[in-house]
Design an enzyme around this catalytic site. Structure first.
Site, short mmCIF file in Angstrom:
data_model
loop_
_atom_site.label_atom_id
_atom_site.label_comp_id
_atom_site.label_asym_id
_atom_site.label_seq_id
_atom_site.Cartn_x
_atom_site.Cartn_y
_atom_site.Cartn_z
N HIS A 57 -1.67 0.67 -9.96
CA HIS A 57 -2.29 -0.32 -9.06
C HIS A 57 -2.92 -1.47 -9.86
O HIS A 57 -4.14 -1.69 -9.79
CB HIS A 57 -3.33 0.35 -8.14
CG HIS A 57 -3.66 -0.45 -6.92
ND1 HIS A 57 -4.03 0.13 -5.72
CD2 HIS A 57 -3.69 -1.79 -6.69
CE1 HIS A 57 -4.27 -0.82 -4.83
NE2 HIS A 57 -4.08 -2.00 -5.40
N ARG A 67 0.85 -1.19 0.00
CA ARG A 67 0.00 0.00 0.00
C ARG A 67 0.90 1.25 0.00
O ARG A 67 1.94 1.26 0.67
CB ARG A 67 -0.90 0.04 1.25
CG ARG A 67 -2.06 -0.94 1.22
CD ARG A 67 -3.18 -0.47 0.29
NE ARG A 67 -4.32 -1.36 0.29
CZ ARG A 67 -4.54 -2.34 -0.59
NH1 ARG A 67 -3.68 -2.58 -1.55
NH2 ARG A 67 -5.63 -3.07 -0.52
N GLU A 99 -4.49 7.47 -4.23
CA GLU A 99 -4.72 7.04 -5.62
C GLU A 99 -6.00 7.65 -6.16
O GLU A 99 -6.97 7.79 -5.40
CB GLU A 99 -4.79 5.51 -5.67
CG GLU A 99 -3.45 4.89 -5.28
CD GLU A 99 -3.48 3.37 -5.15
OE1 GLU A 99 -4.55 2.77 -5.32
OE2 GLU A 99 -2.41 2.80 -4.87
#
Ligand code: NAP
Ligand code: 8YV
Length: 316
Positions: A276, A229, A258
């Site tokens: 991601h 993360r 994000e």
């Protein structure tokens, strides 16, 4: 029929698997303010993508189960769910190999600059300017430090073994069945290795733990890869370390906020950036969707979840 609430942009396979067995309602995002009185009265289970705040649970008084799409469930207030007797499930195991494959790709892209080399070819520069420059970095001879050695970390390490590199790791406690050298602190690991691969969850303890001190310890030949993360990396310290050549490169699939990321990280040739996508193949996302659906079906038809998270264990 039991009513479920699908929250946000849910993978279509989840809906496909659930329709016909349940009444399905939808909420565009995880905002308690948008819950209607009809939803409040009927909803017994939810499927969502790493977003379930306490207020939304409170707005759904008949909620029994939260099925999270993703193995990471840091966006679900699990403490609040546990206090209300609500089961939370996630999607472990089914994405381990895909995420591990991506990690190896990101590592190689960072070290050998393959995305830049491909762009060079596509831009016609090979024909105009000749061979792409040699990559300053290589995987050869590297010592990899795994920050996290859980389900995904072990799959990454297994793949790295085939690349004939030394592997060490740091977790809060050593793993009895893991033969790699264990380091009791992240600082000790970063000092010993030249390549750090981060695959720990987002928890209060992991917040910005990859910071100036750790990057300094990693050193001038150091490369940092993050597939866990964004929360775990101090992005300002990372940009600064790259600017000052405190480390040699970085590969990132995840970011603190994000889809935004610090502009500073975009400018480095020795940084590889992915949006991601570590688990983002149709096959793996389908497997994750199936596990979300299986948890809800199993809970409402057999009275037990398939993959409850440790904070809300299933007790008959
Ligand atoms: P896992 O099996 O629970 O493994 C987590 C590992 O982290 C364990 O080895 C654990 O060991 C270690 N750990 C936890 N807290 C730590 C701490 N404070 N300090 C040091 N080590 C710590 O989880 P997983 O299935 O491998 O997934 C890991 C994470 O990857 C997920 O939570 C998610 O955030 C992320 N992820 C990202 C993507 C992506 O698309 N980029 C995809 C899937 C998963 P100890 O308990 O001994 O400390
Ligand atoms: C996905 C992830 O990005 O599982 C996780 O924790 O971060 C990824 O697999 C996520 O599940 C959303 O689609």
């Amino acid at each position: 029929m039991t009513t479920l609430l699908l929250i946000g942009k849910v993978n279509p396979r989840v809906r496909e698997r659930l329709k016909g067995r349940f009444d399905i309602l939808e909420l565009p995002s995880a905002r308690a303010e948008d819950v209607t009185s009809d939803m409040a009265a009927r909803v017994a289970g939810t499927a969502s993508f790493n977003a379930m705040p306490a207020a939304l649970m409170d707005a759904l008084p008949n909620l029994k189960i939260i099925a999270n799409f993703g193995v990471g469930y840091d966006g679900v207030d699990v403490g609040h769910a546990a206090s209300k007797g609500i089961i939370v499930t996630n999607t472990p195991d089914v994405l381990d190999e895909e995420v591990a494959d991506t990690t190896i790709g990101l590592l190689l892209n960072t070290l050998r600059q393959f995305p830049r080399a491909e762009n060079y070819l596509r831009e016609g520069r090979w024909t105009r300017e000749g061979a792409f420059p040699l990559s300053p970095l290589t995987l050869r001879g590297r010592h990899i430090g795994m920050y996290g050695m859980g389900r995904i970390g072990q799959q990454i390490a297994r793949r790295l073994e085939a690349f004939n590199v030394k592997i060490s790791y740091h977790t809060r406690s050593p793993k009895a069945d893991i033969g790699y050298d264990y380091y009791p602190s992240l600082k000790a690991l970063a000092t010993a290795v030249d390549t750090l691969v981060c695959i720990v969850p987002k928890t209060p303890e992991t917040r910005q733990t990859i910071n100036r001190e750790i990057l300094q310890a990693l050193g001038a030949n150091g490369v940092m890869i993050n597939v866990g993360r964004g929360w775990t990396v101090h992005e300002g310290d990372l940009a600064d370390a790259l600017e000052r050549k405190v480390i040699a490169g970085a590969g990132l699939d995840v970011f603190e906020v994000e889809p935004c990321l610090p502009e500073a990280l975009m400018k480095f040739d020795n940084v590889s950036l992915l949006p991601h996508v570590a688990s983002a193949s149709v096959a793996t996302r389908n497997a994750m969707a199936d596990l979300v659906a299986d948890n809800l079906i199993s809970w409402f038809e057999q009275g037990k979840p398939v993959t409850p998270v440790p904070e809300t264990p299933f007790r008959r």
